[in-house]
Design a protein around this motif. Structure first.
Motif, PDB file in Angstrom:
ATOM      1  N   GLY A 129       0.353  -1.431  -0.071  1.00 24.24           N
ATOM      2  CA  GLY A 129      -0.170   0.025  -0.094  1.00 24.24           C
ATOM      3  C   GLY A 129       0.752   1.300   0.021  1.00 24.24           C
ATOM      4  N   ALA A 130       2.006   1.268  -0.288  1.00 30.93           N
ATOM      5  CA  ALA A 130       2.715   2.614  -0.523  1.00 30.93           C
ATOM      6  C   ALA A 130       2.577   2.592  -1.359  1.00 30.93           C
ATOM      7  N   PHE A 131       2.409   2.224  -2.800  1.00 29.08           N
ATOM      8  CA  PHE A 131       2.019   3.179  -3.859  1.00 29.08           C
ATOM      9  C   PHE A 131       0.645   2.806  -3.451  1.00 29.08           C
ATOM     10  N   ASP A 132      -0.095   3.442  -4.036  1.00 35.08           N
ATOM     11  CA  ASP A 132      -1.787   3.996  -4.448  1.00 35.08           C
ATOM     12  C   ASP A 132      -2.515   4.691  -4.602  1.00 35.08           C
ATOM     13  N   ILE A 133      -2.747   4.723  -6.389  1.00 31.92           N
ATOM     14  CA  ILE A 133      -3.713   5.580  -6.987  1.00 31.92           C
ATOM     15  C   ILE A 133      -4.537   6.307  -6.560  1.00 31.92           C
ATOM     16  N   THR A 134      -4.630   5.504  -5.428  1.00 36.23           N
ATOM     17  CA  THR A 134      -6.523   5.946  -4.967  1.00 36.23           C
ATOM     18  C   THR A 134      -6.260   7.398  -3.447  1.00 36.23           C
ATOM     19  N   LEU A 135      -5.080   8.188  -3.929  1.00 37.01           N
ATOM     20  CA  LEU A 135      -5.088   9.114  -3.009  1.00 37.01           C
ATOM     21  C   LEU A 135      -5.078  10.499  -3.046  1.00 37.01           C
ATOM     22  N   SER A 136      -5.721  10.617  -4.322  1.00 32.45           N
ATOM     23  CA  SER A 136      -6.406  11.709  -5.094  1.00 32.45           C
ATOM     24  C   SER A 136      -6.473  13.135  -3.552  1.00 32.45           C
ATOM     25  N   PRO A 137      -7.837  12.915  -2.194  1.00 30.09           N
ATOM     26  CA  PRO A 137      -8.379  13.264  -1.599  1.00 30.09           C
ATOM     27  C   PRO A 137      -6.756  13.817  -0.855  1.00 30.09           C
ATOM     28  N   LEU A 138      -5.516  13.156  -0.377  1.00 25.05           N
ATOM     29  CA  LEU A 138      -4.421  13.355   0.182  1.00 25.05           C
ATOM     30  C   LEU A 138      -3.604  14.302   0.250  1.00 25.05           C
ATOM     31  N   ILE A 139      -2.882  13.995  -1.915  1.00 31.04           N
ATOM     32  CA  ILE A 139      -2.399  14.618  -2.927  1.00 31.04           C
ATOM     33  C   ILE A 139      -3.078  15.755  -2.495  1.00 31.04           C
ATOM     34  N   ASP A 140      -4.135  16.286  -2.651  1.00 28.70           N
ATOM     35  CA  ASP A 140      -4.962  17.986  -3.195  1.00 28.70           C
ATOM     36  C   ASP A 140      -4.715  18.378  -1.230  1.00 28.70           C
ATOM     37  N   LEU A 141      -4.977  17.693  -0.477  1.00 34.40           N
ATOM     38  CA  LEU A 141      -4.731  18.083   0.806  1.00 34.40           C
ATOM     39  C   LEU A 141      -3.615  18.771   1.331  1.00 34.40           C
ATOM     40  N   GLN A 167      -8.260  10.466   4.593  1.00 35.83           N
ATOM     41  CA  GLN A 167      -7.142   9.068   4.303  1.00 35.83           C
ATOM     42  C   GLN A 167      -8.969   8.210   4.641  1.00 35.83           C
ATOM     43  N   SER A 168      -9.531   8.102   4.941  1.00 29.23           N
ATOM     44  CA  SER A 168     -11.419   8.018   5.302  1.00 29.23           C
ATOM     45  C   SER A 168     -11.830   7.376   3.666  1.00 29.23           C
ATOM     46  N   GLN A 169     -11.484   8.872   3.022  1.00 29.93           N
ATOM     47  CA  GLN A 169     -11.942   8.629   1.581  1.00 29.93           C
ATOM     48  C   GLN A 169     -11.054   7.548   0.307  1.00 29.93           C
ATOM     49  N   CYS A 170     -10.069   7.270   0.758  1.00 32.92           N
ATOM     50  CA  CYS A 170      -8.738   6.261   0.299  1.00 32.92           C
ATOM     51  C   CYS A 170      -8.458   4.857  -0.144  1.00 32.92           C
ATOM     52  N   GLY A 171      -8.236   4.207  -0.519  1.00 31.19           N
ATOM     53  CA  GLY A 171      -8.318   2.925  -0.425  1.00 31.19           C
ATOM     54  C   GLY A 171      -7.661   2.045  -1.593  1.00 31.19           C
ATOM     55  N   TRP A 172      -5.963   1.152  -1.503  1.00 28.22           N
ATOM     56  CA  TRP A 172      -6.788   0.597  -3.278  1.00 28.22           C
ATOM     57  C   TRP A 172      -6.803  -0.492  -3.190  1.00 28.22           C
ATOM     58  N   GLN A 173      -7.232  -1.034  -1.582  1.00 25.89           N
ATOM     59  CA  GLN A 173      -8.613  -2.529  -1.668  1.00 25.89           C
ATOM     60  C   GLN A 173      -9.658  -1.831  -1.878  1.00 25.89           C
ATOM     61  N   ARG A 174     -10.366  -0.716  -1.488  1.00 30.07           N
ATOM     62  CA  ARG A 174     -11.861  -0.226  -1.785  1.00 30.07           C
ATOM     63  C   ARG A 174     -12.022  -0.364  -3.999  1.00 30.07           C
ATOM     64  N   LEU A 175     -10.511  -0.541  -4.129  1.00 30.11           N
ATOM     65  CA  LEU A 175     -11.126  -0.712  -5.980  1.00 30.11           C
ATOM     66  C   LEU A 175     -10.401  -1.954  -6.894  1.00 30.11           C
ATOM     67  N   GLU A 176     -11.735  -2.254  -7.967  1.00 27.39           N
ATOM     68  CA  GLU A 176     -11.348  -3.476  -8.098  1.00 27.39           C
ATOM     69  C   GLU A 176     -11.275  -2.977  -9.834  1.00 27.39           C
ATOM     70  N   VAL A 177     -10.927  -4.174 -10.299  1.00 33.76           N
ATOM     71  CA  VAL A 177     -10.362  -4.160 -11.669  1.00 33.76           C
ATOM     72  C   VAL A 177     -11.169  -5.662 -12.778  1.00 33.76           C
ATOM     73  N   LYS A 178     -11.583  -5.142 -13.690  1.00 31.61           N
ATOM     74  CA  LYS A 178     -11.359  -6.313 -14.673  1.00 31.61           C
ATOM     75  C   LYS A 178     -10.978  -6.003 -15.717  1.00 31.61           C
ATOM     76  N   LEU A 179     -10.541  -6.797 -16.449  1.00 33.27           N
ATOM     77  CA  LEU A 179      -9.948  -6.348 -17.793  1.00 33.27           C
ATOM     78  C   LEU A 179     -10.254  -7.256 -19.321  1.00 33.27           C
ATOM     79  N   GLY A 181       1.580   5.721   0.757  1.00 32.85           N
ATOM     80  CA  GLY A 181      -0.343   5.169   1.128  1.00 32.85           C
ATOM     81  C   GLY A 181       0.173   5.107   2.659  1.00 32.85           C
ATOM     82  N   ARG A 182       0.380   4.065   2.779  1.00 33.03           N
ATOM     83  CA  ARG A 182       0.563   3.842   4.591  1.00 33.03           C
ATOM     84  C   ARG A 182       0.171   4.654   5.363  1.00 33.03           C
TER      85      ARG A 182
END
Length: 321
Positions: A112-124, A146-158, A266-267
């Protein structure tokens, strides 16, 4: 998420280097994309002519990819996904699904150090679209973001290409990965068109194929943050591989004796605190090199070196004294 330091291209050619009847030609083309620049050195064998202008189709394809990945245009697939609070599966372009698939792999490997869901934190922290800040946010604001982030909350299909958020406020930012992805896409098109010898640079992400006009490998260099332009700390041949360097020293602010870099862990939800100013990765594809240089920088040299060795990655950290 990261800013790419200046990778110098050695023996850079700005025009045709030989007459057609005397030897190979080196054609140079360049343009702008994704808030940065691209360039190519393309070697043509003696007597060969261009069937089309490479700059035209390179620029056109890069424009298409930028329109898919950008967070700045409200009608892009990324923006539409971010604006939606729908937690059902949403259809997206295959290119976006492929980028997110790699991002999720990086998140898992880095804990979780790398995480593409950190937009709220990046803005903050003052590194996003909402503008800069001079002082760090308070603890309560960090916890809320942080409560709005989390890579585990994102799912993907190819197949079919789809994304799903399990938290309605989840947002993604794939800007740290797309230059490498775009470079590989352009390389495939160049090879399909019959080009075999070229050096492509997309925002500092380098891909080499074949050799220079004189038959020797393409030479590239990595600069120290404070180096004079043109001075390389490390020079190396790049043979049918890609090189990417991610750094912390281009975007940051200082307050209270502390430097806050734009690269977030991200951690913790905070800027990285390790002493690495950059990490370079050499890989078979630019997407791999770009994505892993970003992920390893977020992880830091101690954990990152261990992970790179376990995965067989060719990574080089540069640390401040």
């Amino acid at each position: 998420m990261t800013t790419k330091p200046c990778l110098i291209l050695l023996a850079f050619v700005l025009s045709l280097t030989a007459c057609r009847d005397r030897g190979p030609q080196v054609v140079h083309a360049e343009g702008r994309t994704m808030g940065t620049t691209w360039s190519i050195q393309l070697v043509l064998p003696a007597g060969q002519t261009l069937d089309s202008q490479p700059a035209d189709f390179i620029q056109g394809r890069l424009d298409e990819l930028e329109s898919l990945f950008t967070n700045w245009k409200p009608d892009s697939p990324v923006s539409r996904f971010n604006q939606s609070s729908n937690t059902d599966w949403q259809t997206v372009p295959k290119e976006l699904a492929e980028v997110v698939t790699q991002a999720q792999k990086l998140s898992q490997e880095t804990g979780g150090a790398f995480d593409i869901t950190l937009s709220p934190l990046i803005d903050l922290w003052g590194f996003g679209a909402k503008g800069r800040r001079d002082t760090p946010p308070d603890e309560a604001a960090i916890i809320q973001a942080q409560s709005q982030c989390g890579w585990q909350r994102l799912e993907v299909k190819l197949n079919p290409p789809q994304l799903r958020k399990t938290h309605p406020d989840l947002q993604i930012n794939v800007s740290a990965l797309v230059e490498g992805y775009a470079a590989d896409d352009i390389v495939r098109k160049l090879e399909a068109a019959g080009y075999r010898d070229f050096l492509l640079d997309v925002g500092g992400e380098l891909v080499a194929r074949g050799n220079k006009a004189d038959g020797t490998p393409w030479q590239v260099g990595i600069q120290q943050p404070d180096a004079v332009k043109g001075e390389a700390m490390l020079r190396m041949p790049l043979v049918n591989q890609a090189l990417s360097t991610s750094g912390t020293y281009r975007q940051y602010y200082e307050t209270g004796g502390h430097r806050y870099a734009h690269v977030l862990d991200g951690r913790t939800g905070r800027p990285v605190t390790h002493r690495a100013v950059s990490v370079s990765v050499v890989a078979d594809t630019c997407f791999q090199a770009d994505s892993w240089s970003t992920a390893l920088l977020a992880l830091g040299p101690k954990e990152g070196t261990t992970l790179a060795k376990r995965l067989g990655l060719h990574a080089f950290y540069l640390e401040e004294k």
